[in-house]
Design an enzyme around this catalytic site. Structure first.
Site, short mmCIF file in Angstrom:
data_model
loop_
_atom_site.label_atom_id
_atom_site.label_comp_id
_atom_site.label_asym_id
_atom_site.label_seq_id
_atom_site.Cartn_x
_atom_site.Cartn_y
_atom_site.Cartn_z
N GLU A 49 -171.84 68.34 20.88
CA GLU A 49 -171.46 67.08 20.18
C GLU A 49 -170.70 67.67 18.80
O GLU A 49 -170.28 66.41 18.11
CB GLU A 49 -172.88 66.38 19.95
CG GLU A 49 -172.80 65.07 19.28
CD GLU A 49 -174.03 64.36 18.79
OE1 GLU A 49 -175.23 64.93 19.43
OE2 GLU A 49 -174.01 63.35 18.07
N GLY B 168 -175.26 75.15 22.52
CA GLY B 168 -175.43 76.54 21.91
C GLY B 168 -176.35 77.35 22.91
O GLY B 168 -175.85 78.98 23.06
N ARG C 9 -172.11 51.28 25.97
CA ARG C 9 -173.25 50.93 25.00
C ARG C 9 -172.44 50.32 23.85
O ARG C 9 -173.07 49.41 23.14
CB ARG C 9 -173.40 52.35 24.28
CG ARG C 9 -174.44 53.37 25.39
CD ARG C 9 -174.70 54.65 24.85
NE ARG C 9 -175.65 55.04 25.93
CZ ARG C 9 -176.15 56.50 25.87
NH1 ARG C 9 -175.63 57.15 25.03
NH2 ARG C 9 -176.81 56.84 26.71
#
Lengths: 263, 254, 660
Positions: free
Chosen positions: C448, C47, C332
């Protein structure tokens, strides 16, 4: 010159004025102490009284001393103004405060105010009397070859137009001066235990004020360096917060002790 | 809810909004575990207040890992509480004892008005950054990142200054509510890097002017800010800002 | 498969797509830009960078964040680093390799075109950030330093100690504030977007709530950019900030934007374990720690000895054992599942037995010896070596070690860290095309908040890369293709019926929430939702659990709307009310996540269905039936329509992911 007023009226500029005047006053203190050390000379006040005349008559010193008085007043009132400004930045006080800063650094304004009172009293004691009151005169006659000095207090009614009268007797090989006996006045003043205590307290204020003030002045001027700042702090602590106040405090104590011991 | 055996007396500043005045209210919290964070104790208390039909205590918090800078409690006379280098959210109850009384207040500064309870408005910090805390480089103009070698020592120092999280603890700790540590951290970061040189003088002057306009007090070098800073920003930065500002004011041609 | 959604991937060879696109995308001339208004919601990396860059280009930008300052957005908490295919280390990196690693790391569930573009602009991001004064770590020669991250065999991660996200965000924030200062951006802090305003099928503005006064505000924009982050907080406990929420994205979803791959959740392997019921959030220990830390559990079940007392031969370095090629640096999802597997099998450590060790003793020893050699100390004692080694580790990870010590009360320089996986990132998000536009014209999603680049699993240090790529280097170009046709649209006054209606709907919902006047706090509902999600839609899922979860969530929703209690009023600063609105949206999202997880009858990346695994317990994909993006269209309460977007791999050979 608007850039200059703009700079000096910024929060940093205002502090720089405190810093520069403060450092000037520090130098004055040092000189003042060195000069006053002559009080400890066992010459009946010959050196000290001559020094007092020199300090009040030599034109350059005179100018400097008036600058000094002005700067003391400026430093004091500018500092109080800043303190007042800074207090406005926190209108609601905290209920509980656990400080992580030094006592001195937090109380510069109070210490400074004590010092201002001290200076007024001190000036009234000696400076005012020296300039305006009929202090007794003293004559010192120095044997030019041997350096021996004979002291003679002038008669009560004696007065002179100038601050110092100098006479040379080439035949006798002597040189004599007649000056106001400020030395004697100092000695008499410090027979008063209250004044001695007041002076000692004043020196505590000097010690705490300079413990923070000296090194803070350097920080304000942007002087903070891993190699040299420790030196500044060392001087600020050992010279300005300890040695100088001790030196000054030793004077009333010395004269008071002398008085107690009967001379 | 009760998981531990600590009982704490909390005195918390309650204030409805900017316009009203506030006061300290006392609350008992029981069964606190020493593994709880300080804010989790507030969560527990707030849950209880809601169940009792009382309005919960408003406080700022977000990341709860000590980096966003949102949490801002003045705890027992110290911003972010008794530990050094720690934000409120990273303070844990093991730093207190069973039976302790803890006084919690908002940051207090004319430039940080209280929004509600422990929440204050720190937009003055944003305005200071907007006044000059940047390098004017439009996206797309940059040269290759390695075309400008930066001595590691300078990069490290710039990073140490840039670690500031803008929480305002410095202002809150300072007896003058001065924002010098915050401003100096940003000025230092950019003054230490070659990229920051073109606007170096202008930046220092503009940021100081904005800082003054916001009503922060001036710096009297007490060092409380650096002692309380959760990111341990050094006082050297303030000296640097003084240097930068004076150099800029006296040395620039405009 | 129906193909209702057009991803608008440019034609041509993979490596030319973006270059060609950039050269042909329609432009808006500077004079017209001045009259085009863009709303940016959220001021994290995506943003802030988008708002600053669009303002630099001349657009009129309004930026919104719910925090008290744009600098607080949760990007600030990213620790380890940012990837870029610079190949400064001369270790064989390239744009293609970064592209390949990302697709493979995402378990072949991301778009080739988007990911290649991401890899292409990655280098520009580093340049831009350096120019802004971001103090990246440097070598003694003054050049940028790199480290390794999971799922790669090159060193391409740029970093600033353990605070890379902070430094990058502060860079973007300074760019944003610069535009605020100039007047090109109007910044609205402590404002939360509560709806998208649609006029003639296009997004034309938002309804935002001033969180300080409680007032609702109408804001017009020719385009609306949602840069509002992920929705990991649906699990209640996650590494997200307390305020991170799905509300903006969810409102967009309910206004027609498809929500893609909601079940792809990243569980980060190295977080500080839960210590009790009071816990409000979980704290990440950066993946960069796996550069130097070795992960192990005791070989003996239920071993009660302290970590340091267990001799070397009785330790199971299970990642090194199972994945010799990547060792402790596997992606991960794999590291997390391996930890869960060991703990479930009874080898866990610590009081809860739900933790494994991350041990730095070896690194401390190794670095200590190197330091001793550097200093020509050839007879350094063990203590001296340890001390010097600790100093090196402190320089690299000091802030993380301090944080660990603060939270657990244990010293990680002496004792091995205890870690356990925790919810960290959500790969899913609003469906967007190559232009980052959702299927709602004029409504964009960046960072995201969108689903686009990470497939089913994101590699470490790629979130920062994507957020900044979207904001600095993608949207400034792609938004032109929409706005160039909007230059004739005059600013629409906010008394337009669509604004009035949207505001009324928002107001009604607030009134409804505050008037339930039940007994339970928003927080308690959130906790319960989190437990359902973690137990049944967490690290491992199965059909039965997911079906139960859906039923439980629906029941929870009913209870929420009948027994919620909010203290305070709507027209004041009221964090409880704001929280309640967010929890209500999380509940609805939770249901969709379970629906998506149930639909995806395969295991891939962060989505592990117990029914679908290899004999060794690895994820078993079903490329034949599930090689698609699952984009869900909202059709009413608890009703969604699936719009699959097939994934086409023209450049990469699909294989079972192997890190062995």
């Amino acid at each position: 010159m608007s850039w200059l007023t703009k700079t000096l009226s910024s929060s940093i500029g205002k502090k720089v004025l405190m810093s520069l005047t403060g450092l000037f006053l520090c130098t004055f203190l040092l000189v003042h102490l060195i000069g006053n050390l002559q009080l400890f000379k066992n010459d009946g006040g010959y050196a000290f009284n001559k020094y007092a005349v020199f300090m009040t008559t030599f034109p350059l010193i005179k100018i400097v001393s008036y600058v000094n008085y002005a700067l003391i007043l400026f430093h004091a009132f500018w500092g109080l103004y800043l303190e007042f400004q800074n207090r406005k930045a926190r209108p609601v006080a905290y209920a509980v405060v656990r400080n992580q800063s030094s006592f001195s650094s937090r109380n510069m304004a109070i210490l400074g105010t004590i010092l201002l009172v001290y200076i007024v009293v001190h000036m009234g004691d000696f400076w005012y009397k020296f300039h305006n009151e009929p202090l007794p005169y003293v004559q010192y006659t120095e044997n030019v070859t041997t350096g021996e000095v004979v002291t003679k207090t002038m008669d009560a009614g004696y007065t002179q137009e100038v601050k110092i009268v100098e006479m040379s007797n080439e035949a006798a090989g002597t040189h004599s001066v007649i000056v106001k006996d400020l030395f004697q006045e100092v000695g008499v003043s410090f027979q008063n235990p209250l004044l001695v205590i007041f002076y000692i307290l004043g020196m505590f204020a000097v010690a705490y004020h300079l413990y923070h003030g000296f090194q803070s002045a350097f920080q304000t001027l942007g002087w903070n360096h891993p190699k040299y700042t420790p030196l500044v702090k060392f001087i600020g602590t050992w010279v300005f917060a300890i040695a100088i106040p001790l030196g000054f405090a030793a004077m009333p104590i010395y004269f008071f002790a002398k008085h107690l011991m009967g001379n | 809810m009760s998981e531990g055996n600590m009982n704490i007396t909390l005195k918390v500043w309650r204030q409805k909004n900017k316009k009203t005045s506030g006061k300290l209210e006392t609350y008992q919290v029981e069964g606190i575990s020493e593994d709880m964070s300080f804010l989790e104790m507030f969560d527990v208390l707030n849950e209880r207040l809601v169940s009792e039909g009382t309005e919960p205590i408003a406080f700022d918090h977000d990341c709860r890992e000590g980096i966003c800078g949102m949490c801002s409690m003045y705890i027992n006379g110290q911003p972010h509480g008794p530990l050094q280098g720690v934000t409120t959210c990273q303070l844990h109850m093991r730093s207190f004892k069973n039976g302790d009384t803890i006084v919690v207040e908002p940051w207090r500064s004319v430039a940080f008005p209280v929004v509600k309870d422990l929440v204050v408005d720190r937009s003055s910090f944003d305005r200071i950054i907007a006044s000059g805390g940047y390098i004017s480089v439009n996206t797309g103009n940059a040269q290759d990142g390695n075309s400008l070698p930066i001595p590691k020592d300078d990069a490290d120092k710039a990073f140490a200054a840039a670690a500031c999280i803008g929480c305002g603890a410095c202002v809150s700790a300072c007896k003058n509510a001065s924002a010098m540590l915050f401003v100096s951290a940003k000025v230092s970061q950019l003054a230490l890097l070659p990229q920051g040189q073109p606007e170096r003088q202008d930046r220092a002057m503009k940021m100081v002017a904005q800082m003054d306009a916001e009503g922060f007090g001036s710096c009297t070098n007490t060092g409380a800010c650096a002692a309380e800073c959760p990111k341990e920003i050094s006082l050297e930065n303030i000296a640097r800002l003084n240097r930068e500002y004076l150099g800029a004011s006296l040395g620039s041609t405009n | 498969m129906s193909n209702k959604l057009d991803a608008k991937i440019p034609e041509g060879p993979l490596s030319d797509k973006w270059t060609k696109y950039r050269s042909t995308v329609p432009l808006v001339n500077p004079a017209n830009k001045r009259s085009l208004e863009i709303i940016v919601v959220g001021t994290g990396l995506a943003g802030a960078s988008a708002a600053a860059t669009l303002a630099e280009l001349g657009y009129k930008v309004k930026a919104f964040c719910f925090q008290d300052s744009p600098r607080r957005a949760h990007s600030i908490a990213a620790q380890g680093g940012i990837n870029a295919a610079k190949n400064y280390q001369n270790d064989g990196d390239s744009v293609y390799r970064l592209f390949y690693d990302t697709i493979k790391g995402g378990d072949y569930r991301a778009r080739e075109g988007n990911v290649h573009r991401l890899a292409e602009v990655s280098g520009n991001i580093i340049d831009q950030c350096v120019a802004q004064g971001v103090p990246f770590a440097r070598e003694y020669g003054g050049l940028l330093s790199n480290r390794s991250f999971g799922g790669t065999q090159v060193q391409r991660t740029f970093y600033a100690a353990g605070q890379t996200g902070q430094q990058l965000l502060l860079g973007a924030y300074s760019g944003l504030e610069r535009q605020v200062g100039i007047g090109n951006v109007t910044m609205y802090t402590r404002h939360e977007m509560l709806d998208v305003v649609m006029i003639d099928g296009k997004a034309r503005g938002i309804i935002a709530k001033n969180l300080v006064t409680g007032e609702l505000e109408r804001h017009f924009g020719h385009a609306v950019l949602l840069c509002t982050g992920g929705y990991g907080n649906v699990f209640y406990l996650s590494t997200n900030a307390m305020g991170s929420n799905v509300t903006a994205a969810w409102k967009a979803h309910k206004k027609g934007a498809n929500f893609a791959n909601p079940c792809y959740t990243q569980i980060h392997p190295t977080c500080i374990p839960v210590s009790g019921d009071h816990q409000s959030k979980l704290t990440l220990m950066s993946e960069s720690l796996r550069n130097d830390g070795r992960i192990w559990v005791p070989k003996q079940k239920d071993d009660k000895r302290a970590g340091n007392d267990i001799p070397e031969e009785e330790r199971d370095y299970y990642l090194e054992r199972r994945y010799p090629a990547f060792g402790n640096l596997v992606p991960r999802d794999i590291a997390s599942r391996a930890a869960k597997e060991r703990c479930d099998a009874g080898y866990g450590v610590g009081a809860s037995k739900m933790a494994v060790y991350l041990d730095f003793a070896f690194a401390i020893d190794r670095y200590g010896k190197i330091e001793a050699n550097k200093k020509n100390m050839h007879d350094a004692s063990k203590e001296q070596i340890t001390e010097m080694g600790r100093a090196v580790v402190k320089e690299k990870y000091g802030n993380l070690f301090d944080m660990y010590k603060q939270i657990t009360g244990e010293d990680p320089y002496v004792l091995p860290m205890r870690i356990y996986p925790a919810v960290h990132y959500t790969m899913g998000g609003l469906w967007v095309d190559y232009n980052l536009m959702t299927n709602v014209p004029g409504l964009y999603a960046l960072g995201e908040a969108n689903f686009s680049d990470h497939g089913a699993n994101r590699l470490g240090a790629s979130a920062l890369m994507q957020g900044l790529a979207d904001g600095y280097f993608v949207i400034p170009y792609t938004i032109g293709s929409y706005l160039s046709s909007e230059i004739r649209t005059k600013s629409i006054p906010t008394d337009h019926p669509a604004f009035v209606e949207a505001e009324k709907a928002v107001q009604d919902r607030i009134n409804k929430l505050i008037n339930i006047k039940g007994k339970q706090s928003p927080e308690s509902f959130h906790k319960r939702l989190g437990k359902i999600m973690w137990d049944k839609c967490g690290m491992a899922r199965n059909e039965k659990g997911l079906k139960e979860a859906i039923a439980e969530i629906q029941a929870l929703k009913k209870e929420f709307w009948s027994d919620l209690r909010i203290m305070g009023d709507a027209d004041e600063f009221n964090p409880e009310l704001d929280k309640a609105g967010r929890v209500a949206d999380f509940i609805e999202l939770g249901e969709l996540m379970c629906v998506d997880a149930l639909n995806r009858n395969e295991s891939c990346g962060g989505h592990f269905r117990e029914e679908f695994q290899t004999e060794e317990g690895e994820a078993l994909r079903d490329d034949e039936n599930y090689m698609y993006v699952a984009a869900w269209e909202y059709e009413g309460e608890s009703k969604w329509n699936l719009n699959p977007e097939p994934l086409i791999y023209e450049n990469i050979k699909i294989a079972q992911r192997s890190y062995k």
